[in-house]
Design a protein around this motif. Structure first.
Motif: not given
Length: 255
Positions: A32, A35, A75, A77-80
């Motif tokens: 997080e 990102e 967690r 990985s992030t969506k974007r």
């Protein structure tokens, strides 16, 4: 203490992984944080080049196995951005990896997601996943052979063995190998050579160059023409020739 720290130096943005006690392994907070840092980098028109670095003696050991075993794998990985908030992230600005030590597994994949690499002499690169009945699924399977060639890429993938910084340089994965003490100075020097140029032109050149190994010539010719057409409508397009005629350094506005 933040697990991801950021710093602005004129037009350069430095992102530092700051979990040295865990070999800068990626957990949810780090993903997080990376990102969010890239969001800030992309949103600031006065920032033109990024550097991703790490504190301690290891660049990144990949995924935090403790986070995975505790059920927190989602967690990482992030969506974007995908793994570590970066490997699948679409970026418009160049990013230099300053690799101070081992960049293995997901750490190597963070390097492969960057655009240029400066490595300390002690650095090593590898994707040891097959040693644990895994594969480097965060981009390594295809980015590594593109970076070092199909034969060596296959060897690294199937043996899981690492290579030295010098070997990585010889293969084309690394731009510069320097003494540990000179790592950030060299990364900043490379960033400075880039920020001396027109930022919008740099961004368009980077985007097309990254596609050179995967797109057709027809697609690349069109992209090149479109880039020139876009740049022709910018203020910096006029500033370049004007500065040359007036025998002075150009003042870029990224507009």
């Amino acid at each position: 203490m933040a697990v991801v720290e950021t710093e602005k130096r004129e037009h350069v943005f430095i992102i530092t992984l700051n979990r040295p006690e865990a070999r800068n392994a990626i957990n949810g907070d780090v993903a997080e944080g990376i990102e969010a840092a890239i969001d800030a980098f992309e949103a600031d028109d006065d920032l033109w080049v990024g550097i991703i670095a790490s504190s301690g003696k290891v660049f990144c050991a990949g995924a935090d196995l403790k986070a995975i075993s505790s059920g927190d794998a989602g967690r990482l990985s992030t969506k974007r951005g995908g793994f570590a908030g970066i490997v699948k992230r679409e970026r418009t600005k160049p990013l230099i990896a300053a690799v101070n030590g081992a960049a293995v597994a997901g750490g190597c994949e963070i390097v492969l997601a960057s655009d240029m690499v400066v490595a300390a002499e002690e650095a090593v690169f590898g994707v040891p996943e097959v040693k644990r009945s895994l594969v480097p699924a965060a981009g390594g399977l295809f980015r590594l052979p593109r970076a070092v060639g199909p034969a060596v890429g296959m060897e690294l993938m199937l043996t899981g063995d690492p290579i030295t910084a010098q070997r990585a340089h010889d293969l084309g994965l690394v731009n510069y190998v320097v003494a540990q003490a000179d790592l950030m100075d060299k990364a900043l020097e490379l960033a400075g050579r880039i920020t001396a140029n027109a930022p919008l032109a740099v961004q368009r050149a980077m985007q097309i160059t990254k596609r050179a190994m995967v797109d057709s010539d027809e697609e690349l010719w069109k992209a090149s023409t479109d880039a020139m057409r876009y740049l022709g409508g910018t203020e910096d397009f006029k500033e370049g020739p004007r500065a040359f005629i007036e025998k002075r350094a150009p003042v870029w506005k990224a507009k």
